[in-house]
Design a protein around this motif. Structure first.
Motif: not given
Lengths: 526, 524
Positions: A516-526
Motif C-alpha cells: 500500500s505504501m509503495s502505491k502512494a505518490p510519496d513513496f517516490q519522494l525522499c
C-alpha cells in the motif's frame, strides 16, 4: 513564480557577465546554514540516510540515531580511500581489437557484442556495489561525479571501451572527497574523456572544441563565465593528447593509458582568460612539460580567475543532487555559504559536504521529502530497505531512463521531474509492488524485528511509515496502514502480540502495508 | 474504516461523463468554465521533430554554387554534381535527403507542394551551448543570459493558458505525446506537464491501468513537498487514464506504408495513433547524433551525417505518404528544430564544431511549399565566424499558433513574450471569416513614401468596422515597433508611422485574421 514576472524579467537581458561574480537570484532562505549540534532523531537520521546513501537500512538507522550530525556524517563519508573488494571481471585488463577498422562484419559484430557484454558486467558490478555498501556513502558520491563528468558507453556511432569506463569510475571514486581542482585535471587527461569529447582527435591547426567548451560550460564555471575566444584557445592548449583503448593500437604508456603525440600539439602561444601561455620549442614539446606548463596552467588560470563561479556552480549542483533538485528553489543563503566553504578550503570536497550535511538547513522540514527519487535511489533503495536483491536491476534501470555510465548526453541526466513520466511511473509502481509482494514470510518477520518497539503495533506502524515515507502522513492514512498490519479485521490493537506469534499472519499484514505504501505518490519522494 | 474513504472528490471518477467543449472533450467533475473559450477549435495536429546535437545546415541544404563552401570544407563538402537541385533555384538538397528515400524523398515532397525549406534560421546573440540553445528553442524565449531560467516550453504555455483548472481537470485525450525519453521542456508549464511520454502502447496499457492513487491531492499545495506529491499524483492519474485511451486508438489505427527501421518507427507510431482517432494536438519525436564534431561525412556523400539525413527524410516521406493515403494529410503539419548549425569551416577531425544559423523544414499538405530566405552568406560571418541568421526561429512557431491553432496575435505575443512576425509557411485550413480590406488600385494597403526618411503614411480602405493592428518588424521577423492596435470604423484610413533608424523593414497590417505585408526602407 508568475509568468508575467518571468517575461518582464526577460526584457532586454542579453548582457554576458564575464566577471567572476555570479548574480544572486531571488533570496528565499528557509533555514540557516549553522551547524546543527543536537542529536539526530530517528526521522532525521533516516532523512540523512535517504539523501547521502542509496537509502536507509534498519541497522544504519539504529546506528546513527542519537549521534550528532557531525558524528553521523563523518561515519557516512568514511575514509578517503575505499577500494571495492571485487572487480567486474578479468576483461578489465584485456584489450579488444577496435571494431571500427575491421573489414569482416562477422568479427566486427563479435567484438561489439563483447564490448556490450563487458559494459553490462561493469554496470552490474557497480549496481551491486551500491546495493551491498555498508556504512559509507561513497557509491552515491561516485554516481554524483559520474553524472557530472559524463562519459557515455554509446555516443554517436561509437562504442566506448568499457575498460576505459571502468578506469574512469575508479578515478572518480578515488577523488570523490578530495580536491576538485585535481579531479578536473585528472579527468581532462582521462582516457575515457579523451575518447568521449574528441580529445584524441584534437589537432593543431584545426582544433576540436568539444572538450574545451564542456570543461567550462558543464564541468567547472558554467555558462556566462567564458567567451567563445576562451573556448577556442583552451582547445588549442589541449591539442596533442591520445589514449590507448584497443589492441593493436599504440600504447607508449601501457594499455588504457593516456600519452602525448607531439606532432599534433599546437606549440604557439595561447591567450586564455587574459593570461598568456607561452609558445614552446620542439625540445620542450613533450608529455611532462606540456602537462605541467599547459594543461595544469590552463586549469590553474581557470580556477584562479573563476574561483567564485566554479564554487557556486559545483555547490549548486551538489545542492540539487542532495537537497532539492528543483533548480528554481535553491536556497541562496545555503549556496553562498557552501561556495565560501569550498573556496576557503581550496576546493576540497569533504568540507563542502560536511558543511551541507551538518547544517540546520539540511534538516529543516522545508527540504524534507521534496526530492524525487532517482531510478538508482528508487531501485537500490528498495533493495537495501529490506535487504533482499531484485533480479535484473540493470534492465529496470534502462526502463527508468538511468543507464549508468551512459547518460543521454554530455550534460548527464536532466533529473528532477524528468525522472517521472507516464513512461516510467507505471514501471516504478509495477516493480515495487512485485518486489514487496514477493518477499517471503521469513524475510518479513525478520525485517520488522529490527525495529525497536515492534511489539507495539502503533509504534511499529509509525516507524515503518517514517522508514519508507519521507514526511509524516495524515492520521487517516496512518490508521489505514495500522489496520493493514492488523489484518484489516477489527481495530483491536491487543490482537497484535497474538498475530506476531503467527509468522504467516504477521507477514501478510506487513506485506499488505508495504504494498500500500509503495502505491502512494510519496513513496517516490525522499 | 476502509479504502473507499480515501477516494477523493477531484480524481477522475470512473463514472464521470466527458464534457465536450470546442471539439476537445474533458474529463472533469468541475464545470466547463475551466476552459478558455477558443480552445481547440479545430482538429489540427502538429508534429515536432527535434534534431539534437546541432544539425549542420550547410550539409543539409547545400550552397553548391558558392565556391566559398568548397574552400571552407575541403574534406566534407557535397560535390556540386551530386547535390540535388531544387528545380529553378540555386538551392540544393543533400543527396541523402533524396536518394534511396521513400517516394522520391524531399525533392518530390517539395514538388508535390508538401515541404517548406527555411534557410538561415537562428536568433540574436547565438548561444553555442547545446543545452542553453536547446532551451531557447524549446521555450521560445531568446535569452542568452544564464540567470534567466528557461523551464517551460512554448507549447506547454499555449496549453496552460487554456486549462486554468489543470491538473484537477485533465483533458480526455492527452494534449501532447512525446515518443520515448523524458518529457521535453517543450511540453512543460508552470501548472505541470502538458504532455505524456509514450514508448510502447501495449506495455503502457498493461502497466498503467488502475494507477490512480487513493491518496488525495493537497489542494492547494502549500510547500514544496506537497507540490512534488501533487506532480506525481497527476502523472499517476494520467498513466491510468491515458494508457487506456492510447491503446484504444492504437488498436483502431493502422499504417498503410512500410516504414524504415530506427527513427521512422516513431513517426509510424504517431501515424497509427492519429489514424486511430486520438485527439492529441502535438506529437514530439527526437533524433540524436547531430553533434558531428568528428568524421561526419566521407567523399562519397556517405557517412554518419548523411545517414542521419537519410533517416530523417525517409521518416518524413513515409509518414506523409501514409497520412495522405489514409486521408489525414490535411490536418497534420510537421516541423524540424535543432539547437544550432555548425561552423562554416570544417575542423581537423573531418567534422564541424558548434555554429549558429541553420536550416529548418516544415511539411504537410497545408504548407506553402517554397524555399524561404537566401542561401547563406559565406563571406560575412558573425564576430565568432558563424553564419548570420536571416529568420528568427520563432517565426514558424507564430505560423503554427496563428494559422494552425488559430490563436489571436495578442495571445501569441503573450506566449512567446515578444512580438514576432509570421513567416507564412502554413495555410489556414478553413477560412470562414471575410476579408475586410478592399484593395485600392490593386494593392490592399499603401505605404508612402517608400523609401522614406523615417516618416511615412499607411493607408487602406476598410469595408466593415473591425480591430486592426499595424506593426513594424525587422527583416528577421522581430517586432521593432507597434504602430497601431485598435478598433476602426469602415472607410478610408491613414495611419502615420515613424521609424527612428535606417534599414529595411516589413510593415504588417492585420485585420480580421488576414495579414497584409509591405516591405519598405528608411534612410535617415
Amino acid at each position: 513564480m508568475n509568468r508575467r514576472g518571468l517575461f518582464q524579467s526577460l526584457m532586454g537581458l542579453q548582457s554576458t557577465n564575464l566577471t567572476d561574480v555570479p548574480t544572486t537570484q531571488t533570496v528565499k532562505s528557509v533555514a540557516d546554514m549553522s551547524e546543527k549540534t543536537s542529536p539526530l532523531t530517528r526521522h532525521e537520521a533516516t532523512h540523512l540516510l535517504r539523501r547521502v546513501t542509496f537509502g536507509p537500512t534498519p541497522e544504519l538507522v539504529n546506528q546513527i540515531t542519537g549521534k550528532t550530525p557531525r558524528e553521523a556524517v563523518e561515519l557516512l563519508l568514511g575514509p578517503d580511500d575505499v577500494t571495492p573488494s571485487t572487480t567486474p571481471g578479468p576483461w578489465i585488463d584485456n584489450p579488444n581489437e577496435n571494431p571500427e577498422g575491421i573489414g569482416s562484419a562477422e568479427l566486427k559484430n563479435q567484438i561489439e557484442g563483447l564490448m556490450q557484454s563487458n559494459y553490462r558486467s561493469l554496470v552490474n558490478w557497480w549496481l551491486e556495489q551500491m546495493r551491498i555498501e555498508g556504512s559509507t556513502a561513497s557509491e552515491k558520491l561516485t554516481l554524483f561525479w559520474s553524472g557530472h563528468f559524463t562519459s557515455e558507453f554509446t555516443f554517436d556511432e561509437y562504442f566506448m571501451p568499457p575498460q576505459l569506463l571502468y578506469r574512469q569510475n575508479l578515478l572518480i571514486r578515488k577523488d570523490r572527497l578530495l580536491n576538485f581542482k585535481a579531479l578536473v585535471e585528472d579527468i581532462t587527461l582521462d582516457p575515457a574523456m579523451l575518447f568521449y569529447l574528441g580529445g584524441v582527435q584534437n589537432n593543431k591547426g584545426k582544433p576540436n572544441e568539444n572538450y574545451a567548451r564542456e570543461l567550462m560550460e558543464l564541468y567547472t564555471c558554467g555558462i556566462g563565465f567564458y567567451t567563445e575566444g576562451d573556448v577556442k584557445e583552451a582547445a588549442r592548449v589541449l591539442t596533442g593528447w591520445r589514449a590507448n583503448g584497443f589492441l593493436y593500437e599504440p600504447y607508449p604508456n601501457g594499455y588504457f593509458k593516456t600519452y602525448f603525440f607531439p606532432q599534433a600539439h599546437d606549440v604557439e602561444a595561447k591567450q586564455f582568460m587574459g593570461e598568456t601561455i607561452p609558445s614552446r620549442t620542439t625540445d620542450s614539446n613533450n608529455e611532462s612539460q606540456v602537462r605541467e606548463q599547459e594543461v595544469r596552467v590552463l586549469i590553474n588560470i581557470l580556477f584562479d580567475k573563476r574561483a567564485n563561479a566554479i564554487a557556486r556552480f559545483i555547490s549548486r549542483k551538489m545542492y540539487n543532487f542532495f537537497v532539492y533538485s528543483n533548480g528554481a528553489e535553491v536556497d541562496e543563503n545555503a549556496l553562498t555559504e557552501m561556495s565560501n566553504t569550498f573556496v576557503s578550503n581550496n576546493f576540497l570536497i569533504r568540507p563542502l559536504l560536511v558543511k551541507l550535511f551538518t547544517s540546520n538547513h539540511f534538516y529543516s522540514t522545508e527540504v524534507m521529502g521534496v526530492q524525487i527519487k532517482t531510478p538508482a535511489e528508487f531501485l537500490i533503495g528498495m533493495q537495501r530497505s529490506i535487504g533482499t536483491a531484485l533480479s535484473n536491476t540493470i534492465a529496470t534501470m534502462v526502463q527508468l531512463n538511468q543507464e549508468l555510465m551512459d547518460p543521454p548526453d554530455v550534460s548527464g541526466w536532466p533529473g528532477y521531474r524528468t525522472w517521472i513520466s507516464t513512461a516510467t511511473y507505471p514501471t516504478r509502481r509495477n516493480v515495487a509492488e512485485s518486489y514487496f509482494r514477493g518477499l517471503s514470510d521469513t524475510v518479513l518477520n525478520q525485517f520488522i524485528r529490527k525495529f525497536p518497539d515492534y511489539t507495539n503495533v502503533r509504534t511499529l506502524a509509525k516507524d515503518l511509515i517514517s522508514y519508507f515515507l519521507p514526511v509524516a502522513v495524515s492520521t487517516t492514512r496512518e490508521e489505514f496502514y495500522t489496520q493493514e498490519l492488523l489484518g484489516n479485521t477489527l481495530d483491536f490493537d491487543y490482537e497484535w502480540p497474538t498475530i506476531l506469534n503467527d509468522p504467516v499472519r504477521t507477514a501478510r499484514g506487513v506485506r499488505n502495508m508495504l504494498v500500500s505504501m509503495s502505491k502512494a505518490p510519496d513513496f517516490q519522494l525522499c | 474504516m476502509n479504502r473507499r474513504s480515501f477516494l477523493q472528490k477531484s480524481a477522475i471518477a470512473t463514472a464521470a461523463a466527458p464534457t465536450i467543449i470546442g471539439g476537445m472533450p474533458l474529463l472533469a467533475s468541475s464545470p466547463s468554465s475551466a476552459l478558455g473559450s477558443n480552445f481547440m477549435n479545430n482538429d489540427n495536429i502538429v508534429i515536432i521533430i527535434q534534431l539534437f546535437g546541432g544539425n549542420d545546415g550547410l550539409n543539409t541544404i547545400v550552397p553548391a554554387e558558392d565556391d566559398n563552401y568548397y574552400n571552407l570544407r575541403p574534406g566534407i563538402s557535397v560535390v556540386k554534381d551530386t547535390a540535388v537541385r531544387i528545380l529553378g533555384s540555386d538551392v540544393f538538397l543533400h543527396p541523402a535527403l533524396v536518394e534511396n528515400v521513400h517516394n522520391g524523398g524531399m525533392l518530390n515532397l517539395l514538388e508535390q507542394g508538401n515541404l517548406a525549406v527555411i534557410e538561415n534560421v537562428g536568433y540574436e546573440n547565438p548561444n553555442l551551448s547545446h543545452f542553453r540553445s536547446t532551451d531557447i528553442w524549446l521555450s521560445g524565449i531568446n535569452s542568452s543570459n544564464p540567470d534567466v531560467r528557461l523551464d517551460t516550453g512554448w507549447v506547454g504555455r499555449y496549453f496552460e493558458r487554456n486549462l486554468t483548472n489543470f491538473p484537477l481537470v485533465i483533458p480526455e485525450d492527452p494534449l501532447a505525446i512525446q515518443i520515448g525519453g523524458s518529457l521535453s521542456m517543450l511540453l512543460k508549464s508552470q501548472s505541470g506537464d502538458m504532455g505524456i511520454t509514450l514508448r510502447d502502447p501495449d506495455s503502457f496499457f498493461q502497466k498503467g491501468a488502475g494507477l490512480t492513487p487513493d491518496e488525495d491531492y493537497f489542494d492547494p499545495a502549500t510547500n514544496n513537498y506537497q507540490e512534488e506529491f501533487n506532480f506525481i499524483r497527476t502523472i499517476a492519474k494520467q498513466s491510468d487514464v491515458y494508457s487506456q485511451k492510447v491503446k484504444a486508438a492504437f488498436d483502431k489505427g493502422t499504417n498503410v506504408v512500410n516504414y524504415s527501421q530506427g527513427f521512422a518507427q516513431q513517426l509510424r507510431l504517431i501515424s497509427r495513433l492519429i489514424s486511430g482517432g486520438l485527439k492529441s494536438k502535438v506529437y514530439m519525436c527526437f533524433m540524436g547524433g547531430f553533434d558531428t564534431h568528428v568524421q561526419q561525412q566521407q567523399s562519397d556523400n556517405l557517412g554518419f551525417h548523411p545517414s542521419l539525413l537519410n533517416n530523417l527524410s525517409n521518416g518524413i516521406c513515409q509518414f506523409m505518404d501514409d497520412a495522405i493515403q489514409q486521408g489525414f494529410g490535411e490536418k497534420v503539419v510537421g516541423l524540424t528544430i535543432s539547437e544550432f548549425g555548425r561552423r562554416p569551416f570544417e575542423n581537423g577531425s573531418r567534422g564541424t564544431d558548434h555554429g549558429a544559423a541553420s536550416v529548418q523544414f516544415v511539411f504537410g499538405r497545408n504548407v506553402n511549399a517554397a524555399v524561404y530566405g537566401n542561401p547563406p552568406d559565406l563571406e560575412n560571418f558573425t564576430n565568432n565566424g558563424d553564419i548570420v541568421y536571416q529568420n528568427d526561429y520563432r517565426r514558424v512557431y507564430v505560423d503554427i499558433l496563428e494559422s494552425w491553432f488559430e490563436e489571436t496575435p495578442e495571445t501569441i505575443e503573450q506566449i512567446l513574450g515578444a512580438k514576432v512576425n509570421r513567416l507564412g509557411t502554413i495555410k489556414k485550413r478553413v477560412t470562414s471569416v471575410p476579408e475586410l480590406i478592399e484593395p485600392v488600385n490593386g494593392t490592399p494597403f499603401d505605404l508612402y513614401p517608400n523609401p522614406s526618411r523615417g516618416n511615412s503614411v499607411c493607408s487602406f480602405l476598410l469595408k466593415h468596422p473591425t480591430n486592426v493592428s499595424l506593426t513594424i518588424y525587422d527583416t528577421r521577423g522581430v517586432a521593432v515597433k507597434k504602430i497601431y492596435n485598435g478598433h476602426l470604423n469602415s472607410g478610408f484610413h491613414t495611419i502615420p508611422l515613424t521609424v527612428a533608424n535606417s534599414g529595411s523593414f516589413v510593415a504588417v497590417l492585420e485585420a480580421n485574421g488576414y495579414h497584409y505585408t509591405s516591405n519598405f526602407s528608411v534612410t535617415r
